[in-house]
Design a protein around this motif. Sequence first.
Motif, short mmCIF file in Angstrom:
data_model
loop_
_atom_site.label_atom_id
_atom_site.label_comp_id
_atom_site.label_asym_id
_atom_site.label_seq_id
_atom_site.Cartn_x
_atom_site.Cartn_y
_atom_site.Cartn_z
N ASP A 277 0.83 -1.21 0.00
CA ASP A 277 0.00 0.00 0.00
C ASP A 277 0.87 1.25 0.00
O ASP A 277 2.06 1.22 0.35
CB ASP A 277 -0.91 0.02 1.23
N ALA A 278 0.25 2.37 -0.36
CA ALA A 278 0.96 3.64 -0.35
C ALA A 278 1.48 3.96 1.04
O ALA A 278 0.92 3.54 2.06
CB ALA A 278 0.02 4.75 -0.83
N TYR A 279 2.55 4.74 1.10
CA TYR A 279 3.23 5.07 2.35
C TYR A 279 2.28 5.66 3.38
O TYR A 279 2.33 5.32 4.57
CB TYR A 279 4.37 6.04 2.05
N TRP A 280 1.37 6.54 2.96
CA TRP A 280 0.49 7.22 3.91
C TRP A 280 -0.42 6.25 4.64
O TRP A 280 -0.95 6.56 5.71
CB TRP A 280 -0.34 8.30 3.21
N ARG A 281 -0.57 5.04 4.08
CA ARG A 281 -1.48 4.03 4.67
C ARG A 281 -0.77 3.13 5.68
O ARG A 281 -1.41 2.24 6.26
CB ARG A 281 -2.02 3.13 3.55
N ARG A 282 0.51 3.30 5.90
CA ARG A 282 1.30 2.30 6.63
C ARG A 282 0.81 2.07 8.06
O ARG A 282 1.06 1.01 8.64
CB ARG A 282 2.77 2.68 6.63
N ASN A 283 0.13 3.06 8.65
CA ASN A 283 -0.38 2.91 10.02
C ASN A 283 -1.88 2.65 10.05
O ASN A 283 -2.51 2.75 11.11
CB ASN A 283 -0.04 4.15 10.85
N GLY A 284 -2.45 2.31 8.88
CA GLY A 284 -3.85 1.92 8.84
C GLY A 284 -4.85 3.04 8.67
O GLY A 284 -6.07 2.82 8.86
#
Length: 674
Positions: A277-284
């Motif tokens: 997934d895109a970086y901005w999504r890494r924390n859900g």
Amino acid sequence: MVKLNTAFRPPSVPLITVDPYFSVWSPADRLYDDHPVHWTNKRNSMTGLIRIDGKPRRFMGKVELADESDGEPEAMEQQSLKVEPLTTTYRFESDGVELEVSFMTPLLLDDLDLLSRPVSYITFRVRSVDGGAHDVQLYIDVSADLCVNTPDQTVRWSRSTMEGRVEAMDIGTVEQPLLQRVGDDTRIDWGYAYLAVPLSGGQATAIGSYGIRRRFMETGEVPRNDDDAFPRAAAEETPVMAVVFDLGQVDERQTTRFVMAAYDDIHSIEYFGKPLDAYWRRNGMPFGQMLVAAADEYEKIVGRCDAFNRKLIEEGEQAGGDKFADLLSLAYRQAIAAHKLVTDDNGQILFFSKENFSNGCIGTVDVSYPSIPLFLRYNPEVVKGMMRPIFRYANSDDWRFEFAPHDVGCYPKANGQVYGENKLENQMPIEECGNMLLMSAAVCLYEGRADFAKEHWELLTQWAAYLKENGMDPENQLCTDDFAGHLAHNANLSVKAIVGIGAYSVLCGMLGEAERQKVYGDAAKEMAAKWVEMAGAGDHYKLTFDSPPETWSLKYNLVWDRLLGLHLFPAKVVEEEFRYYMERQNKFGTPLDSRSTYTKADWLVWCASMAGTKGDFERMIRPLWDFLNESPSRVPFTDWYDTVTGKQINFQNRSVVGGIFIPLLKPVRGALDD
């Protein structure tokens, strides 16, 4: 026809610049001269309309979709166009009203969460300029073109309210083939295109046929209910998502509104069989929450982007004059948005380029190499993100060669190299080994520590040994300029091997390996001295060691000798070469070498950066500015063009234009200085 108040006419103007898929440009002098397009020049219809005291006018795109259509509303007069690093601003004026429209994508490399958000802001600023008040309504739409590869694909749409604060409309394909389509001249056909607006009052939204453009022109309104005739093909009564702002009576005080164009790609990259997934999504973070944050932070983000624009333009002018600042402004968003930022299972950054209009490869080493000056200047961590997939693949059983790979797949699938069908004769052994060593040394020297090199020391040592054995006089092989074909005894490729070995020696010194540092440092010095003898042709240096003295080439790889503090080559080499380049300058620049009149924009600026004075630098890059300003090839910044005709040869919207930031890099002190 009114002459535009603009000093620089880009061949294509960046509007939305998020990643290789969400990328919209205006290939025209005026925003309303044609439909906006994807960087592949396929239509990505977006339309902007304004009603002033009941009279409709157009400021973006076209109302009709047919190639030959009548009845387009009269356009506002475009007064100016300004392209800054993060923002493109158009100014229009008609009927006593001034409209300013800006497109901003906040690609700030010191804030990767913000950079990776798939959101571009479109801002409207309206005021009266004739002393009277005017009744004004604004309309903007985004079409289904943005979510399909071809217009025959079937789409559906919906709307939602995010946390009660943002109204969002979305369109996407019915099929949703996640990460399935690979290739070069392709557009995304999974995920959902969004048009979103804060719920601040005074706006109306609608999803329907592009015919709602006509309804706005006639009434100043859009339908209250969304079109429910779906699913249907994107080309069938092309659906659009529209926002209307009723601004009421507008006086000399500026009224501001904004919308957000966004894209939810769900999954971004396939990495050795696993979707990432895109970086901005890494924390859900959910997509809706991200959109709300993007809206809430609008004012703050505008301020940050304005400040960055001012600072970079000032630095560009100081380094190379106002025309160089124009080049930097046009290149900045393109270089970053030709990548996708994700993380691996360990949370480490991966920054994947797409080799646009070249072959569609992902993570290409000799595309990363020319691009790194921009990223070294603002965040070396993303350069590591370019290199990590190559190190992982080279360490796997799937890579059978002793030299470095060229790529890790075809975008968006990074599952292993595809270039040249992995046949030995189609590889770039010296090129990619030199690139990986130089990029590693550059990252470590500009960060001031060698941790990253230490993580990959075994491979770097292997590639340095390969260059030491094979790099002095390269056998018949390809280099990054592979469009020119195989070439034996390539003098510029030999330079890359020599400075690559020197770079490895520097890394040895940083890691305390004194004996190996001396071995490779001495080898690099001996090879450089030998190179001067083998390549010398009196007043310049030849294309190949065995070619006639009248041959020549841009020795762009020499730039790292100074930047990394190696000082392997005598200063006279650069001085003589630069003088020779200037003598061979055509209307639109110095050719790549003596075989053809085409050149590469990145290499041209690298050579210009070795000029002895700012004036000489400006004289060498002025023809590049002229090319972009005059070229009939209306495409995003191409790096491969003809210096006589000013026409594109191939390549567009590639990340390599990050290379023109090289004059902003300050030389570092390498261990070979000692």
